[in-house]
Design an enzyme around this catalytic site. Structure first.
Site, short mmCIF file in Angstrom:
data_model
loop_
_atom_site.label_atom_id
_atom_site.label_comp_id
_atom_site.label_asym_id
_atom_site.label_seq_id
_atom_site.Cartn_x
_atom_site.Cartn_y
_atom_site.Cartn_z
N GLY A 149 0.82 -1.20 0.00
CA GLY A 149 0.00 0.00 0.00
C GLY A 149 0.85 1.25 0.00
O GLY A 149 1.97 1.26 -0.53
N SER A 150 0.35 2.30 0.63
CA SER A 150 1.02 3.60 0.57
C SER A 150 2.20 3.68 1.52
O SER A 150 2.23 3.01 2.56
CB SER A 150 0.02 4.70 0.93
OG SER A 150 -0.26 4.68 2.32
N GLU A 186 5.60 -3.39 0.88
CA GLU A 186 5.69 -3.05 -0.55
C GLU A 186 4.91 -1.76 -0.74
O GLU A 186 3.67 -1.77 -0.68
CB GLU A 186 5.14 -4.18 -1.42
CG GLU A 186 5.95 -5.47 -1.33
CD GLU A 186 7.36 -5.33 -1.86
OE1 GLU A 186 7.62 -4.39 -2.65
OE2 GLU A 186 8.22 -6.15 -1.48
N LEU A 187 5.61 -0.66 -1.01
CA LEU A 187 4.99 0.65 -0.91
C LEU A 187 4.96 1.37 -2.25
O LEU A 187 4.84 0.75 -3.29
CB LEU A 187 5.72 1.46 0.17
CG LEU A 187 5.84 0.74 1.53
CD1 LEU A 187 6.65 1.56 2.52
CD2 LEU A 187 4.49 0.38 2.09
N CYS A 200 1.61 -0.63 -9.20
CA CYS A 200 2.72 -0.13 -8.37
C CYS A 200 3.96 0.21 -9.21
O CYS A 200 4.72 1.10 -8.85
CB CYS A 200 3.11 -1.17 -7.32
SG CYS A 200 1.78 -1.57 -6.16
N GLU A 203 3.51 9.52 -6.60
CA GLU A 203 2.95 8.39 -7.36
C GLU A 203 1.55 8.75 -7.81
O GLU A 203 0.64 8.91 -7.00
CB GLU A 203 2.91 7.14 -6.49
CG GLU A 203 2.37 5.91 -7.21
CD GLU A 203 2.39 4.66 -6.34
OE1 GLU A 203 2.55 3.57 -6.89
OE2 GLU A 203 2.21 4.79 -5.10
#
Length: 475
Positions: free
Chosen positions: A226-227, A246-247, A282, A376
């Site tokens: 996520g963020s 996992e950002l 992503c 992003e």
């Protein structure tokens, strides 16, 4: 539809929330808003399931994962339709996600049989002789997983497959907007003979239910996609729990003048990398830096290819673009585009809302300070900036708070090696767009892009304890 599992959750929950189709904004159904108590009860059930999981042999865990993969393969169209329904993803891409999930769980079934330690020469140390020593890996217990909306099946499989392969139990808190794929996956595991409650899905509000996973002493590991803001919060509160994060990312691509003869082909790949699933990926290609000698020619190919994409019903086989995940995201993306134009960027094509989505948007020569460049965007927007040479591209690509994937197209071998070694990212793709992931490869970011690694074998190593054992045979 995964009705049986939903009925179980609904029976336990007095509160629901509406689930909407992102493309039509029409209501699909009501989803249980699970309570903190339900999450705590799930953790208690996981404790019992873990005792069963760790008793299974690696061969038995492997066979369960393989059978789950086969069940999905036999029902792949149903899985794909569920992904499209809840995420708005075009059906061609949903089918691709299902195929990847089949492969992800198959890789997990293979790796379940292969996780092994090493022997250690104790006599290499003074007075260490007379001992045989080795390491083993043991499951850590209960894994809490929090997953995003954009790959509602495969990103769940990337957490569940490794966790079960090593003998853990896992609880998944899927994105509120896309819970159905994770619930459908529970059906597949049940058919494959997974011990009861070894994989559970708890639906509802992420921050509240996630906090239960963070705080509970029986949850040994948290894995989150996520963020960066939420990831940092999880890491700050997780204490001594293992954590994989996992950002965010804003993947960069360099196109060198040495590939002049391939610009049309590269433009086609870059369009797919930038606009697949409306850029809600992503590792979506967000920043493209092109050598000044070929920038105009590339942009001509790229603009033509982007404008040929079709917007429409995600269930239509020809659809490329559909509605973005919600109206709030749609408004944010348009505002970021407007900001970039005010900052001096040239709008090459797109820039406007289109029904519940957006036109594929290309911006030229965007300042590094604009949100489109430094944050992003998670939408169908890409910048194309002209650079003097590969060194200038390298500096611009590294000028980011993120560091997940980056790509470069070049036939200059020394240049390729320099980029490969000096790009500040977890994965470098030479002569590929950065929007590339194979499900067995190591996958993890630097900087604000993450902490720890996914990719089946690599995720498994983060879901176990390593134990050292020494046998003194002279005693």
């Amino acid at each position: 539809m995964p009705e049986a599992y939903l009925q179980t959750l609904t029976h336990q929950s007095d509160v629901t929330y509406p689930l909407f189709n992102p493309h039509t904004r029409e209501k699909i159904m009501d989803i249980p808003e699970c309570s903190n108590q339900q999450m705590e009860e799930a953790i208690e059930k996981s404790k019992q399931a873990f005792s069963k999981m760790k008793a299974l042999s690696s061969a038995e865990r492997s066979m369960i994962l393989e059978q789950t993969s086969k069940f999905i393969k036999e029902n792949k169209e149903e899985f794909a339709r569920i992904i499209t329904l809840e995420s708005g993803k075009p059906i061609r891409l949903s089918r691709s996600e299902v195929e990847r999930t089949i492969e992800t769980l198959y890789f997990a079934s293979l790796e379940a049989r292969k996780l092994e330690g090493e022997s250690i020469r104790m006599d290499a140390a003074t007075n260490g002789g007379g001992r045989d020593a080795y390491t083993v890996f043991q499951p850590i217990g209960i894994v809490g997983a929090i997953t995003p909306f954009n790959f509602p099946l495969n990103l769940v499989a990337h957490k569940v497959g490794p966790a079960l392969a090593v003998g853990n139990a896992i609880i998944v808190k899927p994105a509120e907007k896309t819970p159905l794929s994770a619930i459908k996956l529970a059906e597949a595991f049940k058919k494959a003979g997974l011990p009861e409650d070894a994989y559970q899905v708890i639906t509802g509000e992420g921050p509240r239910l996630g906090k239960v996973l963070i705080d509970h002493p029986d949850v040994a590991k948290l894995t989150f996609t996520g963020s960066p803001q939420v990831g940092e919060l999880i890491k700050s509160q997780a204490g001594l729990k293992k954590v994989t994060l996992e950002l965010g990312n804003n993947s960069a691509l360099y196109i060198d003048r040495s590939v002049r003869g391939k610009l049309g082909e590269i433009a086609g790949k870059a369009v797919a990398g930038a606009f697949a699933y409306n850029g809600q990926v992503c590792i979506s290609t967000q920043r493209i830096y092109v050598h000044e000698d070929v920038s105009e020619e590339f942009l001509t190919h790229f603009k033509r290819a982007a404008e040929s994409l079709s917007y429409g019903d995600p269930n239509d086989e020809t659809t490329d673009l559909s509605g973005v995940i919600d109206g709030k995201s749609q408004d944010r993306i348009v505002n970021w585009i407007s900001e970039a134009v005010r900052d001096g960027s040239e709008l090459v094509t797109g820039g406007n809302k289109f029904e519940n989505g957006l036109q594929p948007t290309i911006l030229k020569n965007v300042p590094a300070s604009s949100k489109i460049s430094c944050q992003e965007v998670f939408g169908p927007v890409v910048l194309v900036n002209t650079v003097q040479d590969a060194d200038a591209a390298l500096a611009a690509m590294n000028d980011s708070q993120y560091g997940l994937n980056a790509g470069a197209f070049t036939y200059d071998l020394p240049q390729a090696f320099k980029l490969a070694h000096e790009l500040e990212v977890g994965q470098v793709l030479i002569n590929d767009v950065p929007t590339l992931r194979f499900d067995h490869m190591p996958y993890g970011g630097l900087k604000s892009s993450g902490y720890g690694y996914e990719g089946i074998k690599y995720a498994m190593r983060e879901m176990v304890h390593m134990k050292f054992i020494s046998m003194n045979y002279t005693f």
